[in-house]
Design a protein around this motif. Structure first.
Motif, PDB file in Angstrom:
ATOM      1  N   UNK A   1      40.449  39.196  33.716  1.00 34.64           N
ATOM      2  CA  UNK A   1      41.165  39.932  32.312  1.00 34.64           C
ATOM      3  C   UNK A   1      40.149  39.934  31.303  1.00 34.64           C
ATOM      4  N   UNK A   2      40.150  41.102  30.702  1.00 34.42           N
ATOM      5  CA  UNK A   2      39.285  40.972  29.382  1.00 34.42           C
ATOM      6  C   UNK A   2      40.529  41.524  28.163  1.00 34.42           C
ATOM      7  N   UNK A   3      40.024  41.415  26.804  1.00 39.13           N
ATOM      8  CA  UNK A   3      40.893  41.555  25.989  1.00 39.13           C
ATOM      9  C   UNK A   3      40.765  42.790  25.191  1.00 39.13           C
ATOM     10  N   UNK A   4      39.732  43.922  25.422  1.00 40.90           N
ATOM     11  CA  UNK A   4      39.581  44.843  24.843  1.00 40.90           C
ATOM     12  C   UNK A   4      39.232  46.176  25.955  1.00 40.90           C
ATOM     13  N   UNK A   5      40.204  47.124  25.910  1.00 41.21           N
ATOM     14  CA  UNK A   5      39.893  48.425  26.752  1.00 41.21           C
ATOM     15  C   UNK A   5      38.849  48.947  26.310  1.00 41.21           C
ATOM     16  N   UNK A   6      38.295  48.908  25.069  1.00 40.77           N
ATOM     17  CA  UNK A   6      37.386  49.781  24.453  1.00 40.77           C
ATOM     18  C   UNK A   6      36.041  49.088  24.875  1.00 40.77           C
ATOM     19  N   UNK A   7      36.230  47.838  25.504  1.00 40.74           N
ATOM     20  CA  UNK A   7      34.812  47.151  25.830  1.00 40.74           C
ATOM     21  C   UNK A   7      34.632  46.893  27.321  1.00 40.74           C
ATOM     22  N   UNK A   8      35.313  47.771  28.105  1.00 41.28           N
ATOM     23  CA  UNK A   8      35.461  47.668  29.433  1.00 41.28           C
ATOM     24  C   UNK A   8      34.048  47.569  29.934  1.00 41.28           C
ATOM     25  N   UNK A   9      33.355  48.535  29.737  1.00 43.30           N
ATOM     26  CA  UNK A   9      32.263  48.937  30.434  1.00 43.30           C
ATOM     27  C   UNK A   9      31.127  47.854  30.118  1.00 43.30           C
ATOM     28  N   UNK A  10      31.169  46.837  29.454  1.00 44.07           N
ATOM     29  CA  UNK A  10      30.329  45.712  29.171  1.00 44.07           C
ATOM     30  C   UNK A  10      30.444  44.763  30.170  1.00 44.07           C
ATOM     31  N   UNK A  11      31.500  44.554  30.794  1.00 44.49           N
ATOM     32  CA  UNK A  11      31.920  43.590  31.928  1.00 44.49           C
ATOM     33  C   UNK A  11      31.671  44.225  33.206  1.00 44.49           C
ATOM     34  N   UNK A  12      31.490  45.472  33.491  1.00 42.82           N
ATOM     35  CA  UNK A  12      31.542  46.353  34.715  1.00 42.82           C
ATOM     36  C   UNK A  12      30.182  47.011  34.963  1.00 42.82           C
ATOM     37  N   UNK A  13      29.876  47.023  36.184  1.00 38.10           N
ATOM     38  CA  UNK A  13      28.678  47.934  36.549  1.00 38.10           C
ATOM     39  C   UNK A  13      29.082  49.422  36.548  1.00 38.10           C
ATOM     40  N   UNK A  14      28.201  50.284  35.834  1.00 40.05           N
ATOM     41  CA  UNK A  14      28.720  51.578  36.101  1.00 40.05           C
ATOM     42  C   UNK A  14      28.933  52.153  37.495  1.00 40.05           C
ATOM     43  N   UNK A  15      30.059  52.746  37.441  1.00 37.99           N
ATOM     44  CA  UNK A  15      30.344  53.264  38.895  1.00 37.99           C
ATOM     45  C   UNK A  15      31.051  52.296  39.648  1.00 37.99           C
ATOM     46  N   UNK A  16      31.225  51.195  39.240  1.00 40.59           N
ATOM     47  CA  UNK A  16      31.736  49.995  40.305  1.00 40.59           C
ATOM     48  C   UNK A  16      33.169  50.315  40.587  1.00 40.59           C
ATOM     49  N   UNK A  17      34.083  51.127  39.704  1.00 37.81           N
ATOM     50  CA  UNK A  17      35.707  51.072  39.961  1.00 37.81           C
ATOM     51  C   UNK A  17      35.839  52.429  40.931  1.00 37.81           C
ATOM     52  N   UNK A  18      36.629  52.064  41.818  1.00 33.54           N
ATOM     53  CA  UNK A  18      36.954  53.147  42.365  1.00 33.54           C
ATOM     54  C   UNK A  18      38.301  54.255  42.013  1.00 33.54           C
TER      55      UNK A  18
END
Ligand SMILES: C[S@@+](CC[C@H](N)C(=O)[O-])C[C@H]1O[C@@H](n2cnc3c(N)ncnc32)[C@H](O)[C@@H]1O
Length: 456
Positions: A263-280
């Motif tokens: 769980x992270x705290x800011x939707x605007x930073x979602x891509x900093x913790x996730x690999x590009x293309x990793x979410x289906x």
């Protein structure tokens, strides 16, 4: 893709896969919003007790994520589902129950705590031993200092404040664990229940004896509640909340795979913790334009749990999308959103009410930023399901659904489906102010990342 076709189903068995494909086909032929009632579109039992563990404003109807997750049209078991505005974890719980991995974001630390507890299972014997300890030790504590709860003496009778502090002190001493988290969530619900706040409103407002006219059905109940609070035994009440919810958190979550919830705290930073293309798949109900005051609604719990000091509440609110407070000197700064209709609407509003224009402009600008982040983390041809409500701004309609859809399309998404449902109860909706309305229809947009997405 699931291959069950309607004619294969016997005895009228419901197949959300066939139903979803049928809706896609209908929309492709005639791209108009289709009316649905999600309460009737559900194939699997909803774990209501777990979903209702703790009250929260504008909770999502669990039937909506259930409908999109109980088949393999948009995602398969084992794939990653994201909710960037996860609140209390309605989407995350449904994703876990359907064998998906999940990740969420929310700027409200209380929401993150509730979501974590809902996705965890605790052992009954451990909870019982924690409660025994709280029952034994709490009454012996003589509080010298109290939690930093905003206007604490306004919201609580002195004996209630003292007993809450006694319980809070024992909980604070517990080592970090899933049991402690569960007990904290129950304590948070109890702290709200024993406050003088009107339980029917999400934002705390003191309940008065003369709240309702004498013959009103709620008049007697209100008086009884106010009288009860003067002599309530808080420790008993708290243990009652723990007991009431125990069964729903001790039972394993059917379908859930072993995986830690991030769980992270800011939707605007979602891509900093996730690999590009990793979410289906992304399923989310973003905050409304100014319609809900999530931080104010959670202020008592945030203070009691030590999640946010009273003097930090405003700073926390500044992280919320859809907020209503902006410094006057920033109101003239209205960056273009790039959607002609939305920019015109903001400019029209600015002539009438610069503050409301700023609220709308900031909302759309920040939502655009989040949609750009989602385009980055979604896999090629991955889906984004947005659940939004239209609103009013300065007495005129503000079609959030239309603006967010256009923003998503400008970022390379293709609209595959638009559904509309009538909200009968979406948990404590509040009317924001006299220029706003209570949202009464829920739009469900299914968008697909296209091959021409800017972040392909
Ligand atoms: C409509 S509610 C989501 C409710 C959720 N679906 C549920 O069932 O509990 C929107 C959520 O967005 C959160 N939020 C607002 N701004 C945010 C931001 N910048 N980043 C992450 N979450 C945010 C709010 O705290 C609120 O919990």
């Amino acid at each position: 893709m699931c291959h069950i076709l309607p004619h294969v189903l016997n005895c009228g068995e419901y197949c959300s896969c066939a139903r979803l494909q049928q809706l896609f086909a209908t929309y492709e032929r005639r791209p108009r919003a289709i009316a649905v009632d999600f309460r009737k579109e559900t194939s699997r039992r909803i774990d209501r007790a777990r979903h209702y563990l703790h009250s929260y404003p504008a909770k999502l109807l669990a039937e909506i994520p259930n409908f999109f997750l109980s088949n393999t049209v948009l995602s398969r078991p084992g794939e990653l589902v994201l909710d960037p505005f996860c609140g209390t974890g309605t989407v995350l719980l449904e994703a876990a129950r359907h064998g998906r991995k999940c990740i969420g974001a929310d700027s409200n630390p209380l929401a993150r705590l509730i979501a974590r507890v809902k996705l965890n299972t605790v052992r009954e014997c451990e909870v019982r031993s924690a409660i025994q300890n709280i029952r034994r030790v709490a009454p012996t504590i003589m509080p010298k200092r109290f939690a930093d709860v905003v206007n604490i003496d306004y919201w609580y009778h002195p004996h209630v404040k003292k007993q809450l502090q006694q319980i809070a002190t024992v909980i604070d001493r517990m080592p970090a664990s899933a049991v402690k988290d569960y007990v904290r969530v129950c304590f948070s619900q109890c702290a709200r229940d024993v406050s003088k706040a009107d339980p029917r409103l999400s934002v705390p407002v003191v309940l008065r004896n003369d709240q309702y006219p004498v013959r009103h059905p709620l008049a007697d109940r209100t008086k009884r509640r106010i009288a009860r609070l003067r002599r309530i035994n808080v420790l008993n009440k708290f243990c009652g909340v723990v007991e009431e919810n125990l069964r729903c958190v001790t039972e394993p979550i059917a379908g859930k795979r072993r995986a830690n919830l991030t769980l992270i705290s800011n939707a605007a930073q979602i891509s900093t913790g996730l690999e590009p293309g990793s979410v289906q798949l992304v399923i989310t109900s973003p905050p409304y334009l100014g319609a809900q005051k999530y931080i104010r609604a959670s202020s008592l719990s945030l203070g009691w749990l030590g999640l946010c000091r009273a003097d930090q509440l405003k700073a926390l609110e500044r992280k919320s999308i859809g907020r209503e407070h902006f410094p006057k000197d920033t109101c003239a700064v209205l960056p273009a959103i790039g959607i002609a209709a939305a920019d015109r609407r903001v400019a029209d509003t600015a002539r009438q009410n610069p503050v409301r224009a700023k609220i709308a402009n900031a909302y759309l600008t920040e939502m655009k930023g989040v949609i750009q982040q989602l385009a980055k983390v979604l896999s090629a041809r991955g889906y984004l399901v947005l659940i939004v409500g239209n609103n009013h701004l300065c007495g005129k309609s503000f079609p959030t659904e239309h603006y967010l859809r256009r923003i998503a399309e400008s970022e390379g998404f293709v609209t595959r489906l638009r559904l509309v449902d009538t909200i009968r109860s979406r948990g404590l909706m509040t009317k924001r102010n006299k220029t706003a309305n209570v949202i009464s229809r829920e739009w469900v947009l299914v968008l697909q990342k296209s091959s021409r997405s800017k972040t392909k």
